[in-house]
Motif scaffolding. Structure first.
Motif, PDB file in Angstrom:
ATOM      1  N   PRO A 113       0.654  -0.824  -0.495  1.00 39.55           N
ATOM      2  CA  PRO A 113      -0.127   0.370   0.054  1.00 39.55           C
ATOM      3  C   PRO A 113       1.123   1.212   0.227  1.00 39.55           C
ATOM      4  CG  PRO A 113       0.439  -1.214   2.396  1.00 39.55           C
ATOM      5  CD  PRO A 113       0.773  -2.410   1.600  1.00 39.55           C
ATOM      6  N   VAL A 114      -0.010   2.548  -0.685  1.00 36.49           N
ATOM      7  CA  VAL A 114       1.041   4.229  -0.999  1.00 36.49           C
ATOM      8  C   VAL A 114      -0.155   4.633  -0.717  1.00 36.49           C
ATOM      9  CG1 VAL A 114       2.561   5.081  -2.420  1.00 36.49           C
ATOM     10  CG2 VAL A 114       2.119   2.544  -3.102  1.00 36.49           C
ATOM     11  N   ILE A 115       0.544   5.694   0.698  1.00 32.80           N
ATOM     12  CA  ILE A 115       0.612   7.157   0.368  1.00 32.80           C
ATOM     13  C   ILE A 115       0.983   7.984   0.003  1.00 32.80           C
ATOM     14  CG2 ILE A 115      -0.079   8.986   1.954  1.00 32.80           C
ATOM     15  CD1 ILE A 115      -0.141   6.374   4.213  1.00 32.80           C
ATOM     16  N   PHE A 116       0.216   8.385  -1.267  1.00 36.44           N
ATOM     17  CA  PHE A 116       1.032   9.962  -1.309  1.00 36.44           C
ATOM     18  C   PHE A 116       0.594  11.048  -1.134  1.00 36.44           C
ATOM     19  CE2 PHE A 116       1.127   7.166  -5.550  1.00 36.44           C
ATOM     20  CZ  PHE A 116       2.798   7.235  -5.732  1.00 36.44           C
ATOM     21  N   VAL A 117       1.706  12.038  -0.466  1.00 40.04           N
ATOM     22  CA  VAL A 117       1.756  13.355  -0.343  1.00 40.04           C
ATOM     23  C   VAL A 117       1.779  14.528  -1.590  1.00 40.04           C
ATOM     24  CG1 VAL A 117       2.264  14.606   1.832  1.00 40.04           C
ATOM     25  CG2 VAL A 117       2.526  12.057   2.537  1.00 40.04           C
ATOM     26  N   THR A 118       1.279  14.853  -1.129  1.00 41.64           N
ATOM     27  CA  THR A 118       0.804  16.409  -1.922  1.00 41.64           C
ATOM     28  C   THR A 118       0.750  17.427  -1.820  1.00 41.64           C
ATOM     29  OG1 THR A 118       1.015  17.011  -4.538  1.00 41.64           O
ATOM     30  CG2 THR A 118      -0.369  14.954  -3.887  1.00 41.64           C
ATOM     31  N   ALA A 119       1.139  18.979  -2.139  1.00 45.33           N
ATOM     32  CA  ALA A 119      -0.046  19.426  -1.942  1.00 45.33           C
ATOM     33  C   ALA A 119      -0.825  20.059  -3.388  1.00 45.33           C
ATOM     34  CB  ALA A 119       1.268  21.275  -2.452  1.00 45.33           C
ATOM     35  N   TYR A 120      -0.658  19.560  -3.913  1.00 42.70           N
ATOM     36  CA  TYR A 120      -1.545  19.326  -5.135  1.00 42.70           C
ATOM     37  C   TYR A 120      -2.262  18.621  -5.094  1.00 42.70           C
ATOM     38  CZ  TYR A 120       1.033  23.730  -5.940  1.00 42.70           C
ATOM     39  OH  TYR A 120       1.624  24.203  -5.904  1.00 42.70           O
ATOM     40  N   PRO A 121      -3.350  17.733  -4.346  1.00 41.63           N
ATOM     41  CA  PRO A 121      -4.093  16.451  -4.378  1.00 41.63           C
ATOM     42  C   PRO A 121      -4.729  16.370  -6.041  1.00 41.63           C
ATOM     43  CG  PRO A 121      -4.939  18.162  -2.837  1.00 41.63           C
ATOM     44  CD  PRO A 121      -3.549  18.403  -3.184  1.00 41.63           C
ATOM     45  N   ALA A 124      -4.518   5.595  -3.848  1.00 40.56           N
ATOM     46  CA  ALA A 124      -5.981   5.418  -3.409  1.00 40.56           C
ATOM     47  C   ALA A 124      -5.889   6.047  -2.518  1.00 40.56           C
ATOM     48  CB  ALA A 124      -6.033   3.655  -3.421  1.00 40.56           C
ATOM     49  N   PHE A 125      -4.666   6.622  -1.678  1.00 43.87           N
ATOM     50  CA  PHE A 125      -4.335   7.203  -0.528  1.00 43.87           C
ATOM     51  C   PHE A 125      -4.055   8.387  -1.276  1.00 43.87           C
ATOM     52  CE2 PHE A 125      -4.987   2.807   0.628  1.00 43.87           C
ATOM     53  CZ  PHE A 125      -5.914   2.958   1.250  1.00 43.87           C
ATOM     54  N   VAL A 126      -4.606   9.663  -0.364  1.00 47.97           N
ATOM     55  CA  VAL A 126      -3.905  10.747  -1.059  1.00 47.97           C
ATOM     56  C   VAL A 126      -4.264  11.532  -0.054  1.00 47.97           C
ATOM     57  CG1 VAL A 126      -3.057  12.830  -3.123  1.00 47.97           C
ATOM     58  CG2 VAL A 126      -4.393  10.596  -3.963  1.00 47.97           C
ATOM     59  N   ILE A 127      -2.910  12.882   0.760  1.00 45.12           N
ATOM     60  CA  ILE A 127      -2.937  13.412   1.644  1.00 45.12           C
ATOM     61  C   ILE A 127      -2.517  14.315   1.465  1.00 45.12           C
ATOM     62  CG2 ILE A 127      -2.769  11.754   3.506  1.00 45.12           C
ATOM     63  CD1 ILE A 127      -0.260  12.450   4.036  1.00 45.12           C
ATOM     64  N   SER A 128      -2.910  15.876   1.575  1.00 39.22           N
ATOM     65  CA  SER A 128      -2.118  17.214   1.032  1.00 39.22           C
ATOM     66  C   SER A 128      -1.695  17.615   2.014  1.00 39.22           C
ATOM     67  CB  SER A 128      -3.800  18.046   1.386  1.00 39.22           C
ATOM     68  OG  SER A 128      -4.369  17.629   0.258  1.00 39.22           O
ATOM     69  N   LYS A 129      -0.406  18.388   1.443  1.00 41.13           N
ATOM     70  CA  LYS A 129       0.202  18.858   1.948  1.00 41.13           C
ATOM     71  C   LYS A 129       0.099  20.592   2.829  1.00 41.13           C
ATOM     72  CE  LYS A 129       5.035  16.973   0.975  1.00 41.13           C
ATOM     73  NZ  LYS A 129       6.471  17.788  -0.045  1.00 41.13           N
ATOM     74  N   PRO A 130      -0.109  21.696   3.823  1.00 35.87           N
ATOM     75  CA  PRO A 130       0.093  20.709   4.961  1.00 35.87           C
ATOM     76  C   PRO A 130      -0.250  19.526   5.894  1.00 35.87           C
ATOM     77  CG  PRO A 130       0.445  22.901   4.800  1.00 35.87           C
ATOM     78  CD  PRO A 130      -0.229  22.537   4.156  1.00 35.87           C
ATOM     79  N   PHE A 131       0.235  19.020   5.975  1.00 37.54           N
ATOM     80  CA  PHE A 131      -0.810  17.370   6.731  1.00 37.54           C
ATOM     81  C   PHE A 131      -0.711  17.417   8.715  1.00 37.54           C
ATOM     82  CE2 PHE A 131       3.157  15.064   5.532  1.00 37.54           C
ATOM     83  CZ  PHE A 131       3.422  14.193   6.637  1.00 37.54           C
ATOM     84  N   GLU A 132      -2.297  17.389   9.164  1.00 33.71           N
ATOM     85  CA  GLU A 132      -1.587  16.970  10.207  1.00 33.71           C
ATOM     86  C   GLU A 132      -1.068  15.864  10.851  1.00 33.71           C
ATOM     87  OE1 GLU A 132      -2.399  19.370  12.971  1.00 33.71           O
ATOM     88  OE2 GLU A 132      -2.396  20.637  10.933  1.00 33.71           O
ATOM     89  N   PRO A 133      -0.756  15.395  12.137  1.00 30.99           N
ATOM     90  CA  PRO A 133      -0.573  14.520  12.541  1.00 30.99           C
ATOM     91  C   PRO A 133      -1.585  13.185  12.288  1.00 30.99           C
ATOM     92  CG  PRO A 133       0.907  15.708  13.911  1.00 30.99           C
ATOM     93  CD  PRO A 133       0.128  16.322  12.833  1.00 30.99           C
ATOM     94  N   LEU A 134      -2.835  13.539  12.758  1.00 39.33           N
ATOM     95  CA  LEU A 134      -3.638  12.654  13.132  1.00 39.33           C
ATOM     96  C   LEU A 134      -4.576  12.313  11.471  1.00 39.33           C
ATOM     97  CD1 LEU A 134      -6.127  11.308  14.183  1.00 39.33           C
ATOM     98  CD2 LEU A 134      -7.798  13.283  13.915  1.00 39.33           C
ATOM     99  N   ALA A 135      -4.064  12.992  10.539  1.00 39.87           N
ATOM    100  CA  ALA A 135      -4.362  13.023   9.178  1.00 39.87           C
ATOM    101  C   ALA A 135      -3.583  11.661   8.068  1.00 39.87           C
ATOM    102  CB  ALA A 135      -4.322  13.984   7.811  1.00 39.87           C
ATOM    103  N   LEU A 136      -2.006  12.079   8.730  1.00 42.04           N
ATOM    104  CA  LEU A 136      -1.077  10.708   8.311  1.00 42.04           C
ATOM    105  C   LEU A 136      -1.355   9.534   9.807  1.00 42.04           C
ATOM    106  CD1 LEU A 136       1.501   9.720   7.146  1.00 42.04           C
ATOM    107  CD2 LEU A 136       3.238  10.709   9.066  1.00 42.04           C
TER     108      LEU A 136
END
Length: 241
Positions: free
Chosen positions: A194-202, A214-226
């Protein structure tokens, strides 16, 4: 069908697809879930909330709880809606059809349970040293083990081959070191992980024009989001694509 406009729905599709993929663990399953929600009809809510609600209503429960899973389905949904989709507690409660008070209680229970979730080995792909250090600290604070940090595409492939991580956390843009999506594609030819991508432009990863994560979180991110992203990624209801 809810009386929202087609333009409203189109604007709301990318976040709805991201949410559905996080629920199911894969692109095709998530997109199929969004399609089914549209066909079934949406509740009388604003477009974005209506799509979230329709997806949630049809989301299949895990056939067999994965090892280390500690969160009931609704608590996972609350975490995803508030931490990853950044809905307010009132909005998340409306999506799930529960009161704000119930949502608040279950969200607190979910956050507590998340701290005891099963740990895994994580490979971080990030070319900025300071950001990589911060990400490493956040990953370890979530209870996981960082087995390597790669700054380039070549390093990522090499570390994945030797360390065999249980999860990859990857930046999309590696500067002169290559492309995070390409690196992950090369890794997954040999290792299904499994992969989580981190990007400022989701939104750039949610165009339906290419194979998407499948998994994208936005920069900057909170610890809970991660924390919820890593938990959901390693305990998905379907195999990762």
């Amino acid at each position: 069908m809810n009386a929202v406009t087609q333009a409203d729905l189109l604007r709301s599709l990318p976040p709805a697809r991201r949410y559905a993929r996080a629920l199911t663990g894969g692109q095709s399953a998530g997109d199929a879930l969004v399609g089914a929600a549209l066909k079934a009809g949406l509740p009388d809510l604003p477009a974005r909330l209506a799509l979230y609600a329709g997806v949630t209503r049809l989301a299949p429960p895990p056939a067999k709880p994965p090892q280390g899973a500690v969160l009931p389905a609704r608590q996972r949904q609350l975490l995803l809606l508030t931490a990853l989709e950044e809905l307010s507690l009132d909005e998340a409660a409306a999506v799930l059809g529960i009161t704000t008070e119930v949502a608040e209680t279950e969200l607190e229970e979910a956050r507590t349970a998340l701290r005891s979730a099963a740990a895994t080995d994580v490979l971080v792909i990030e070319d900025e040293p300071i950001i990589a250090m911060d990400v490493r600290q956040l990953v370890e604070a979530c209870g996981h083990r960082v087995v390597g940090v790669a700054a380039t595409e070549a390093q990522a492939v090499r570390l994945a081959e030797t360390k065999r991580p249980g999860l990859i956390l990857a930046d999309v843009n590696l500067g002169a070191g290559g492309d995070g999506i390409t690196a992950v594609g090369r890794i997954q030819e040999q290792l299904k992980v499994p992969v989580i991508f981190v990007t400022a432009y989701p939104e750039r990863l949610l165009t339906a024009e290419r194979v998407e994560p499948a998994f994208v979180i936005s920069k900057p991110f909170e610890p809970l989001a991660l924390a919820i992203a890593t938990y959901q990624a390693v305990s998905s209801t379907v195999p990762i694509e």
